[in-house]
Enzyme design. Structure first.
Site, PDB file in Angstrom:
ATOM      1  N   SER A 272       1.827   0.457   8.647  1.00 14.41           N
ATOM      2  CA  SER A 272       2.393   1.409   7.693  1.00 14.41           C
ATOM      3  C   SER A 272       2.537   2.804   8.284  1.00 14.41           C
ATOM      4  CB  SER A 272       1.519   1.462   6.431  1.00 14.41           C
ATOM      5  OG  SER A 272       0.192   1.832   6.761  1.00 14.41           O
ATOM      6  N   ASP A 518      -5.711   9.317   0.111  1.00 16.49           N
ATOM      7  CA  ASP A 518      -5.019   8.811   1.302  1.00 16.49           C
ATOM      8  C   ASP A 518      -5.113   9.872   2.389  1.00 16.49           C
ATOM      9  OD1 ASP A 518      -3.406   7.812   3.260  1.00 16.49           O
ATOM     10  OD2 ASP A 518      -1.637   7.519   2.002  1.00 16.49           O
ATOM     11  N   HIS A 521      -2.151   8.325   6.018  1.00 12.95           N
ATOM     12  CA  HIS A 521      -0.714   8.557   6.112  1.00 12.95           C
ATOM     13  C   HIS A 521      -0.417  10.051   6.030  1.00 12.95           C
ATOM     14  CE1 HIS A 521      -1.105   4.348   4.614  1.00 12.95           C
ATOM     15  NE2 HIS A 521      -0.172   4.149   5.532  1.00 12.95           N
TER      16      HIS A 521
END
Length: 558
Positions: A272, A518, A521
């Site tokens: 990802s 998160d 990312h």
């Protein structure tokens, strides 16, 4: 017209003998002669009269205006030394030009100016590469426009024209336009500088320029990367750019990169984090296209988190930007145990099954790393498989090396490295504090790390993915461009989505994301834009190298 009666009166006045300083008239003067006021009005040392020809009216006017007894006092006139003034202006101009060039043409010298100046003196023939693109004057008569003595676009500026090359699909882009000797000289000098520069060794500096695309402008962006839409209140993290220590990299311009990719296929393969980078480039390139309806995902999908392959088409340039999910670069597998049950394993000896669809791509960008830190992979108990053998216990460092060797063998056996450029993006540091991704880890910082002592240590990581990647890249026998982004990402604890993972969150969702942030990312626009900008710089280097090589081959046949 001059009033002659007035001049006559002034002439009569000037014909009188001027009084002495003590106020008495000279012996030759009549006792009734009019006397004028003394030094209150007349200077004791009058300026000498101007030298003008004694010819009628001009002479009379001179006598009237500049006589010592005139009521009109002459104002001294500054008579400049034009030669001195010329040299002063010339010196000032040269000094200012050199100062501007020194300070602005090379931003990296702000922190290493003395070393930069030494390098410049040591490489005097390369001086044109340090200069702005507009200063070269072509006195010859070449060029498509005809006529001599015109300013011409050269080197980096000319790339935009040169890359236009094959707009109609006729002829080769390489070397079709760029026939200017000065442009080739500058390209060669720039390539020599860049070949000695590690563009991933640098620091983040504040930047007043806007992001490469406007926040909230890309509808294709993953929901969790869209920090603007998710309500992040500040955007200071967008105002940084990466500055290599020993060179400058070009700013990524979407149209220029699309011209580089005209008629080509570019594929991102990985986890990802590579999807984060892929979406960054899609948004960046789409932003530079006038008719955005001619940019779309081939299958019409808008959710890119699921397994599979995705492809954005840019019809005006006949190119595609694609993404294939592959967290480990080798196959995730299911094996049947003796009792008939299924068990998930990782086949270290089999490349990803979707690789056959990408072997003819023009640019491949791979990554792996973050999933190797998870529990199953880091512990290595009954998870790694080779052939029919499932290892009871295998250290993650050894398993990682086996997987990378499998990937490298596939590249060497299936990819035409004369046609396809293979990149491998390095490890992107997460910044969880006070826990991990599933145990309440947080990243609420609003400023990047400044002190190197605060950086996360790769040697203290268990497992140390950055060091494992470095070893794998050093052991490769095939030409792969290693994008070692570990250092630059280590500083940027401020640029993660954090708790801003979803738009219009309910109170329950806010509470949940406060403890499930998160910190892996990156917000977009953000750090992945810089990865793509450095990728663009490397592609531009490849383009220039091939163009120069092609020119040399053409010259050899003459």
């Amino acid at each position: 017209m001059i009033d002659h009666q007035f001049l006559l009166q002034l002439q009569l006045l000037n014909s009188e003998t001027p009084p002495m300083e003590d106020g008495t008239s000279s012996s030759s003067s009549s006792s009734s002669s009019p006397t004028l006021p003394t030094s209150k009005y007349i200077p004791k040392r009058p300026f000498p009269p101007l030298k003008v020809p004694s010819n009628g009216v001009a002479s009379d006017l001179k006598k009237a205006l500049f006589s010592p007894t005139s009521l009109i006092i002459r104002t001294p006139t500054f008579r400049p030394n034009y030669r001195s003034l010329y040299f002063a202006c010339l010196f000032t101009t040269v000094f200012l030009f050199c100062t501007v060039l020194f300070l602005f043409a090379n931003p990296h010298l702000h922190h290493s100016s003395s070393q930069w100046f030494k390098n410049m003196l040591a490489r005097r023939p390369q001086l044109p590469a340090y200069l702005p693109d507009f200063i070269f004057y072509d006195a010859g008569g070449g060029g498509e426009g005809g006529g001599g003595g015109k300013y011409k676009i050269s080197a980096a500026k000319s790339n935009e024209t040169e890359l236009e090359g094959n707009r109609n699909g006729k002829g080769s882009e390489l070397g079709k336009i760029g026939g200017n000797d000065r442009g080739r000289l500058k390209d060669k000098a720039w390539l020599e500088i860049m070949s000695r520069c590690d563009i991933y060794d640098g620091k983040w500096v504040k930047n007043d320029l806007a992001p490469l695309y406007e926040r909230g402008s890309c509808s294709f962006m993953d929901e969790s990367f869209n920090c603007h839409r998710n309500g992040r209140p500040e955007y200071a993290f967008e105002r940084y750019r990466w500055q290599p220590h020993h060179c400058n990299t070009p700013r990524l311009k979407g149209r220029k990169m699309l011209r580089l990719l005209r008629g080509k296929r570019m594929v991102y393969v990985g986890d990802s984090m590579n999807r984060n980078m892929w979406e960054s480039l899609v948004c960046l390139l789409r932003n530079s296209v006038k008719d955005k309806s001619r940019v779309f995902e081939a299958s019409g999908r808008t959710d890119f988190k699921k397994e599979g392959a995705y492809s954005f088409l840019f019809l005006d340039y006949n190119c595609s930007i694609e993404y294939i999910r592959s967290a480990f670069l080798v196959q995730e597998w299911e094996t049947t145990l003796a009792n008939g049950s299924k068990k998930e394993t990782l086949r270290l000896d089999l490349p990803e099954s979707s690789y056959d669809t990408i072997k003819d791509a023009d640019v491949l960008v791979f990554n792996t790393g973050n999933w190797w830190t998870h529990e199953k992979t880091s512990e290595g108990k009954g998870y790694y498989q080779e052939g029919d053998n499932v290892h009871e216990k295998l250290e993650v460092e050894e398993a990682f090396a086996k997987a990378m060797a499998t990937w490298a063998r596939w590249i060497e056996a299936n990819v035409d490295l004369n046609k396809t450029h293979v990149f491998f993006r390095g490890y992107s540091f997460p910044h969880f504090s006070k826990g991990e991704w599933n145990t309440g880890g947080r990243c609420d910082d609003k400023e990047p790390i400044e002190d190197e002592k605060e950086l996360l240590s790769a040697h203290e990581m268990k497992p140390s993915i950055p060091l494992m990647l470095d070893r794998a890249m050093e052991g490769l026998k095939i030409p792969v461009y290693y994008q070692n982004v570990s250092l630059m990402t280590n500083y940027r604890k401020d640029a993660h989505p954090s708790l801003f993972r979803k738009p219009n969150m309910t109170e329950d969702e806010k509470n949940y994301f406060a403890t499930h942030q998160d910190c892996s990312h990156w917000c977009l626009p953000g750090v992945p834009d810089t990865w793509n900008e450095l990728l663009f710089a490397q592609l531009l280097m490849i383009y220039k190298q091939r163009r120069l090589q092609q020119h040399q081959e053409q010259q050899a046949h003459l």
